[in-house]
Write an enzyme that holds these catalytic residues in place. Structure first.
Site, mmCIF file in Angstrom:
data_model
loop_
_atom_site.group_PDB
_atom_site.id
_atom_site.type_symbol
_atom_site.label_atom_id
_atom_site.label_comp_id
_atom_site.label_asym_id
_atom_site.label_seq_id
_atom_site.Cartn_x
_atom_site.Cartn_y
_atom_site.Cartn_z
ATOM 1 N N HIS A 79 -112.476 0.709 44.588
ATOM 2 C CA HIS A 79 -112.280 2.055 44.033
ATOM 3 C C HIS A 79 -112.608 3.163 45.030
ATOM 4 C CE1 HIS A 79 -112.163 -0.136 40.256
ATOM 5 N NE2 HIS A 79 -111.737 0.953 39.656
ATOM 6 N N GLU B 285 -99.036 0.193 36.813
ATOM 7 C CA GLU B 285 -98.740 1.150 37.892
ATOM 8 C C GLU B 285 -97.357 0.944 38.495
ATOM 9 O OE1 GLU B 285 -101.762 -0.118 37.504
ATOM 10 O OE2 GLU B 285 -103.055 1.648 37.325
#
Lengths: 374, 329
Positions: B129, B60
Site C-alpha cells: 500500500h 480494478e
C-alpha cells in the site's frame, strides 16, 4: 469451386436447414458474404506467404458463418468490438475489403492508417471499435460501450466477441459481473473453436462453456456457428431482445478454425489431429453447408454459385491490388495520434525527436554547448 | 480565494466539471454511498445521482476497462482508484487500452479519461500500500500525468485533466488530503505542462513533484538557516514535462537535486537527470543527485519506514553535496 462435392447420401445425413423467412436473394447474399470472407482470408494467406503482410495474422477460415450471422442482423449504429481474429468481422460491420486489406499490408489507406495492422482494425464510422490484441482485453471495453449507450439513453447494442480462451481471464469475469449489475446492452459472444491457441478448452476449464455466465445471472445460449441461417436467426432475435432491455447475454457459438492459430502455426499438430481437422472441413464448413442446402432445394444453380464466387474473388483481388498500390505511411507522421490534444506547454515526448509534434519548444539542443559554465 | 483542504479542492474540481459537462461521470470503489474512501467525493452522490456517481465492484481491471470503453465512445469518465497501488491490477487497460487506442486507430478514437487517486506512501501501510506509481504511467506514450501538491493545484490540474482529450492520470497523496491552502474561486484550470517555482533561491535547485514538494520546502527552510538559498521547482505535470522550467533553474543555480517518492531504478529522477545532462550539461557545476525512496519494498516497522522514505535531512545532505559543502569539495 474448391469445395469437394459430396455424395447424395452424405447430404441426406445433414440436418436440413429451415429457410423460412429468407428470400432467395437474401440466402444468396449470406452465401456471397461468407464466400467473400473465405476468399479474403485466402488472399491474406497468400499475401502473407510472399511477405506483403507481416507480424501476426490470424485467419477466420472456418468461422465465417459467425461473422455473417452475428453481425448482419445488427443496426448500422450498433457497435462491434472484438479480439484479433477480426478481419471478416470488420468487413461484416462495414469496413471495405480494400481498407481492411490495406491495413493488413500496413499502408496508408488501411482502416487504421497502417498503424494497427491485422490485429487492430478500426472504423468508428461503421461502429467497429477494434481489433484488440490482449486476450480478454476487449471485454471490459465492450462493457464500457454498453455503459455509454445506457448513459446516453440510446437504443443501440454492443456485440463483444472473444475466443473461448478469453473466458479464463479475470477481465471476462469482472466485465460480466458489472454488465449484470448495471444491465448493460451487450451480447458477449464466445467464438468457441475449441482451442485457445494450442490448448483445448476442456483442458483449461472444469465446466462447460455455458456454465460460465450463470454465476453472474447472465443468460447463456448455445448456437451452431457453422449454420449461418440458425446463427442469423438467433442473433436477429437476441439483438431485438437486448435492444428492448433484456440486459446482457452470453452466447456460446460453436465453430471450428480450419487453419492454425496464426500464420506460424500448422493447421494440425501436437494439439489436434489431421483427422479431426479434415472431418470438420468436410462436414462443418459453413459455406458448404449453406451451398448444399440451397442446391438440394434448387435455390442455387451451379452457374449462380460460380458467379457469386467469381465476384468474391474479384473483390479480394481488387482489395489486394488496392493495398499493394497504397503508399506506406509518411515517415513524418510517426508521432501523429499519440496524443489527441497537444498542450501548449511542456514536452510530451522526451526522445529528442517528437518535440516538434508536441508543439513544445523545439529545443535547447542547439545552444547547449558553450554555456556560461562551459 | 477561499481556504480549503486539498480534498475539498479535488471535490470542487469534479463538481465544477460535472456541472459544465454532462458527459463527465465518476466511477470507483466507495465513491458514492460511502462518500469516497478518503471522502474526496463527499456529497457528490446526492448532487449528481447514482447515474453519474457510481460505486463499482472491487474490480480494478474491470471498471478501469469499462471506463476506457465508455471514453472510447466520447464520455469523459473520472476513474477513481482507491489508491494507485490497486491500479497495478488495471495496467493492461491503462497501457494497452487507454494509452494506445488513439494511435492504433490512427486518430479515430481519443480516450478522454481521468485516472485519479492517491499514490505513494502514507504511514505504516507497508509494502503493498505504499508505492509511488508515477513511473508505471509516465513510461507509456499516450498518457499524461499530473501530481498536484497544493489545494490550488489540485483544483486547477484536475479540472484541466478532465477537460483534456487524452488519458490523464492525476496522482494525489493520502497525506495531502488534509493540507489546507488558498484556492481561487470560480472556474479554475491550470494548463498541463506548466511547472511552478514554489520558492526562489540562487544557490541550488531542488526539483520535485507531488507530495515531495512539501519535503523540499522544509529542506529549503533548513538550508536557509545555514545561509543557502534553494530554488524549489514543482513540476506539477510530469507528462507533458515543463523542460524549459527545469533548464531555467539549472542555468541559474548550476546545481540540482531531484527529489521523488518513488524508487530510483528507472525513476522519474532518472529521466530528469537524462534531460539535464543532454540539454544543460555545460551549465552544471556538480553531478545531479537524486533523493528517492530506498530501493526496497516499503517496510512496516516505523523506524525502517522512516529510513526508507526520502526525508528533509536527505535532501539537505544532497544539496550540500552538490554545493561541495560536506567535505566533498
Amino acid at each position: 469451386m474448391a469445395y469437394a462435392t459430396r455424395t447424395t447420401e452424405e447430404q441426406l445425413n445433414d440436418t436440413a436447414p429451415e429457410y423460412e423467412g429468407f428470400t432467395r436473394e437474401e440466402l444468396h447474399g449470406l452465401l456471397a458474404e461468407m464466400l467473400l470472407y473465405r476468399r479474403f482470408e485466402e488472399k491474406a494467406e497468400e499475401a502473407y506467404a510472399i511477405g506483403k503482410i507481416g507480424g501476426f495474422c490470424h485467419l477466420h477460415i472456418g468461422q465465417e458463418g459467425l461473422a455473417v450471422g452475428a453481425i448482419r442482423p445488427l443496426a448500422p449504429d450498433d457497435v462491434v468490438i472484438t479480439a484479433y481474429r477480426e478481419h471478416t468481422q470488420a468487413i461484416a460491420k462495414g469496413i471495405t475489403p480494400r481498407a481492411a486489406m490495406a491495413e493488413l499490408y500496413g499502408r496508408v489507406d488501411g482502416c487504421s492508417g497502417g498503424r494497427g495492422g491485422s490485429m487492430h482494425l478500426f472504423d468508428t464510422s461503421v461502429g467497429f471499435l477494434g481489433g484488440h490484441g490482449i486476450v480478454g482485453g476487449q471485454i471490459p471495453l465492450g462493457a464500457g460501450v454498453g455503459w455509454a449507450i445506457r448513459y446516453r439513453g440510446g437504443d443501440q447494442i454492443c456485440v463483444c466477441f472473444m475466443g473461448d480462451a478469453a473466458v479464463n481471464q479475470g477481465a471476462f469475469l469482472e466485465a460480466l459481473n458489472m454488465s449484470a449489475i448495471w444491465q448493460l446492452p451487450v451480447i458477449y459472444v464466445v467464438e468457441n473453436n475449441g482451442y485457445g491457441m494450442g490448448t483445448a478448452f476442456s483442458r483449461v476449464s472444469a465446466t462447460e462453456m455455458e456454465a460460465r455466465s450463470g454465476a453472474y445471472g447472465i443468460p447463456a445460449h448455445t448456437v451452431n456457428g457453422q449454420d449461418v441461417i440458425a446463427t442469423h436467426r438467433f442473433f436477429a432475435d437476441l439483438a431485438a431482445k437486448v435492444r428492448a432491455g433484456a440486459g446482457p447475454q452470453f452466447v456460446n457459438a460453436i465453430t471450428y478454425r480450419f487453419r492454425g492459430h496464426s500464420m506460424s502455426d500448422p493447421v494440425s499438430g501436437t494439439y489436434r489431429s489431421r483427422e479431426e481437422v479434415d472431418s470438420h472441413v468436410r462436414d462443418q464448413d459453413p459455406i458448404v453447408i449453406l451451398r448444399d442446402g440451397l442446391m438440394e432445394r434448387k435455390m442455387l444453380t451451379q452457374a449462380e454459385l460460380e458467379a457469386i464466387d467469381a465476384e468474391a474473388r474479384a473483390i479480394c483481388e481488387d482489395a489486394a491490388d488496392f493495398a499493394d498500390a497504397s503508399p506506406f505511411p509518411d515517415p513524418s507522421t510517426l508521432y501523429d495520434h499519440v496524443y489527441a490534444e497537444v498542450n501548449e506547454r511542456g514536452r510530451l515526448f522526451l526522445d529528442g525527436r517528437g518535440q516538434g509534434a508536441s508543439g513544445a519548444d523545439a529545443v535547447a539542443h542547439g545552444g547547449r554547448r558553450g554555456g556560461p559554465n562551459g | 480565494m477561499a481556504e480549503m483542504t486539498y480534498r475539498e479542492a479535488l471535490n470542487a474540481a469534479m463538481c465544477q466539471e460535472m456541472d459544465r459537462d454532462e458527459s463527465v461521470f465518476l466511477m470507483g470503489e466507495e465513491v458514492a454511498e460511502y462518500d469516497g474512501a478518503y471522502k474526496v467525493s463527499r456529497g457528490m452522490l446526492a448532487r449528481y445521482g447514482p447515474g453519474r456517481v457510481v460505486d463499482s465492484p472491487i474490480s480494478e481491471l474491470g471498471f478501469a476497462g469499462l471506463c476506457v470503453g465508455a471514453a472510447m465512445t466520447g464520455l469523459r469518465p473520472i476513474c477513481e482508484f482507491m489508491t494507485f497501488n490497486f491500479s497495478i491490477l488495471a495496467l493492461d487497460q491503462v497501457i494497452n487500452g487507454a494509452a494506445k487506442m488513439l494511435y492504433m486507430s490512427n486518430g479515430q478514437i481519443p480516450v478522454p479519461i481521468v485516472f485519479r487517486g492517491p499514490t505513494g506512501a502514507a504511514l505504516q501501510l507497508s509494502a503493498q500500500h505504499s508505492q509511488a506509481c508515477e513511473t508505471w504511467y509516465v513510461h507509456a506514450p499516450g498518457i499524461k500525468l499530473v501530481t498536484p501538491a497544493t489545494p490550488a493545484d489540485a483544483k486547477g490540474l484536475l479540472a484541466a485533466a478532465i477537460r483534456d482529450d487524452d488519458p490523464v492520470a492525476v496522482m494525489e497523496g493520502e497525506l495531502l488530503y488534509n493540507v489546507r491552502g488558498e484556492v481561487p474561486d470560480g472556474e479554475y484550470v491550470i494548463p498541463l505542462g506548466v511547472a511552478e517555482l514554489k520558492r526562489a533561491g540562487d544557490d541550488v535547485s531542488i526539483v520535485t513533484h507531488g507530495k515531495m514538494v512539501h519535503v523540499a520546502l522544509q529542506a529549503a527552510r533548513a538550508l536557509e538557516r545555514e545561509g543557502i538559498e534553494a530554488d524549489v521547482l514543482d513540476l506539477r505535470s510530469l507528462r507533458p514535462l515543463d523542460a524549459d522550467a527545469i533548464l531555467e533553474t539549472v542555468r541559474r543555480t548550476n546545481r540540482v537535486v531531484y527529489l521523488e517518492e518513488g524508487w530510483p531504478f528507472a525513476g522519474i529522477g532518472a529521466q530528469i537527470v537524462a534531460l539535464i545532462q543532454d540539454e544543460a550539461f555545460d551549465h552544471l557545476d556538480a553531478p545531479v543527485l537524486r533523493v528517492t525512496q530506498a530501493d526496497v519494498p516499503m517496510p512496516y516497522a516505523k523506524n525502517l519506514e522512516q529510513l526508507a522514505k526520502p526525508g528533509v535531512r536527505d535532501v539537505v545532505e544532497a544539496c550540500k553535496r552538490v554545493l561541495y559543502m560536506n567535505g566533498h569539495g
